[in-house]
Design an enzyme around this catalytic site. Structure first.
Site, short mmCIF file in Angstrom:
data_model
loop_
_atom_site.label_atom_id
_atom_site.label_comp_id
_atom_site.label_asym_id
_atom_site.label_seq_id
_atom_site.Cartn_x
_atom_site.Cartn_y
_atom_site.Cartn_z
N TYR A 54 0.70 -1.33 -0.02
CA TYR A 54 0.01 -0.05 -0.21
C TYR A 54 0.67 1.49 -0.10
O TYR A 54 0.30 2.34 -0.56
CB TYR A 54 -0.76 -0.89 1.18
N GLN A 87 -15.21 2.38 -6.69
CA GLN A 87 -14.17 1.38 -5.73
C GLN A 87 -13.50 1.61 -5.47
O GLN A 87 -12.11 0.40 -4.92
CB GLN A 87 -14.98 0.05 -6.19
N VAL A 89 -9.70 3.75 -4.43
CA VAL A 89 -8.78 3.69 -3.52
C VAL A 89 -8.35 5.12 -3.83
O VAL A 89 -7.27 5.71 -2.77
CB VAL A 89 -8.91 2.60 -2.53
N HIS A 105 -14.66 0.92 -1.12
CA HIS A 105 -13.20 0.28 -0.32
C HIS A 105 -12.29 0.43 -0.01
O HIS A 105 -10.63 0.55 0.29
CB HIS A 105 -12.81 -0.42 -2.09
N1 APR Z 1 -11.04 2.89 -19.59
C1 APR Z 1 -12.57 2.73 -18.77
N2 APR Z 1 -12.36 1.21 -18.81
C2 APR Z 1 -11.54 0.98 -18.68
C3 APR Z 1 -9.63 1.09 -18.95
C4 APR Z 1 -9.33 2.33 -18.87
N3 APR Z 1 -8.96 3.42 -20.03
N4 APR Z 1 -8.94 -0.21 -19.11
C5 APR Z 1 -9.44 -1.04 -18.17
N5 APR Z 1 -10.83 -0.34 -18.03
C6 APR Z 1 -12.16 -1.34 -17.66
C7 APR Z 1 -11.02 -2.74 -18.27
O1 APR Z 1 -12.19 -3.63 -18.87
C8 APR Z 1 -12.02 -3.46 -17.14
O2 APR Z 1 -13.85 -3.79 -16.70
O3 APR Z 1 -12.23 -1.17 -16.04
C9 APR Z 1 -12.37 -2.49 -15.96
C10 APR Z 1 -11.27 -2.86 -14.58
O4 APR Z 1 -12.17 -4.16 -13.69
P1 APR Z 1 -10.49 -4.67 -12.36
O5 APR Z 1 -9.41 -4.70 -12.84
O6 APR Z 1 -11.24 -5.78 -11.83
O7 APR Z 1 -10.72 -3.50 -11.45
P2 APR Z 1 -12.47 -3.17 -10.43
O8 APR Z 1 -14.08 -3.54 -11.50
O9 APR Z 1 -12.39 -2.10 -9.91
O10 APR Z 1 -11.93 -4.60 -9.48
C11 APR Z 1 -13.25 -4.18 -8.32
O11 APR Z 1 -11.41 -5.88 -6.66
O12 APR Z 1 -9.63 -6.01 -6.64
C12 APR Z 1 -10.30 -5.03 -5.95
O13 APR Z 1 -11.17 -4.05 -4.22
C13 APR Z 1 -10.49 -3.66 -5.83
O14 APR Z 1 -11.79 -2.67 -6.10
C14 APR Z 1 -11.45 -3.72 -6.51
C15 APR Z 1 -11.96 -4.39 -7.14
#
Ligand code: APR
Length: 229
Positions: A54, A87, A89, A105
């Site tokens: 972190y 979601q 941080v 989160h």
């Molecule tokens: N613009 C818009 N969307 C994007 C971009 C971009 N430039 N780049 C990637 N994405 C999309 C991806 O296609 C995917 O659907 O953003 C999403 C990212 O998904 P994750 O990596 O799973 O992130 P997230 O959904 O926020 O994860 C949720 O999981 O790890 C835990 O607590 C953590 O808050 C997080 C939670």
């Protein structure tokens, strides 16, 4: 009276600011094992590794700026009563000018007592160290919701979604509950928009997908929302 626009965001909206997503190609969970850095058991077993994970992300955040996606959502406050439910941080929504941001989160720039979770503090600088203690003398920890922990902010988030007149999803794979379940609290008559270069699993009623990155996608969204002011 401005219409209530609720926006659920995830890591994707911060990707163009240089912050890694989690489950994309090159995402954080490709490099780190969640169970080693983002669970209460990890903190018990190897607090140094968790603290470094972190601290490294917090240090990087200081070098990042909000991108056009964050700024576009902040500008929507001119025409709508906008509530961001994120979601993420990071503090990029706030720094872009969004005035109502609910973090599901936790927040990277905040820390809290390991004993009294209601004792939350803004961290000065990027580094939290062992020996940094709350006012009652207990070690401070990242103010992050780890996997397996409760998501207290859901209590506030659900009614906000139920009251939404328009619901938007930007940059989340909708993999993680209960956050991903917020979609299902929208009223049936509420228009749904999704901004994401990949289509996340949304099987609800008619959804307007904007298959673009947030920077460009939010600009297209703004055009479409003009008809709904
Ligand atoms: N613009 C818009 N969307 C994007 C971009 C971009 N430039 N780049 C990637 N994405 C999309 C991806 O296609 C995917 O659907 O953003 C999403 C990212 O998904 P994750 O990596 O799973 O992130 P997230 O959904 O926020 O994860 C949720 O999981 O790890 C835990 O607590 C953590 O808050 C997080 C939670």
């Amino acid at each position: 009276m401005k219409k209530k626009l609720v926006v659920l965001t995830g890591a994707g909206i911060s990707q163009e600011s240089g912050i890694r997503t989690f489950r994309d190609m090159g995402g954080l969970w490709e490099e780190y094992d969640i169970t080693e850095v983002a669970t209460p058991e990890a903190w018990e077993r190897n607090p140094e590794l968790v603290m470094k994970f972190y601290n490294d992300r917090r240090k990087q955040l200081y070098e990042c700026e909000p991108n056009a996606g964050h700024l576009g959502l902040a500008e929507l406050e001119n025409d709508f009563d906008v509530q961001i439910i994120t979601q993420n941080v990071d503090d990029l929504h706030e720094r872009a000018g969004s005035s109502k941001v609910l973090h599901l989160h936790g927040e990277l720039k905040k820390v809290r007592s390991t004993k009294y979770e209601e004792l939350v503090y803004d961290l000065e600088g990027w580094e939290l160290k062992f020996g940094d203690r709350c006012e009652k003398g207990y070690q401070l920890r990242p103010h992050i919701v780890w996997f397996g922990e409760m998501v207290p902010a859901m209590e506030e988030a659900v009614p906000l979604v139920e009251q939404a007149d328009i619901f938007v999803v930007v940059g989340t794979s909708l993999n993680v509950y209960p956050a991903a379940g917020l979609l299902h609290y929208t009223r049936d008559d509420v228009p749904l928009f999704v901004v994401d270069p990949e289509r996340p699993p949304v099987y609800l009623r008619k959804v307007t997908f904007i298959e673009e990155k947030a920077g460009r996608g939010v600009a297209i969204l703004k055009e479409k929302l003009k008809k709904l002011c």
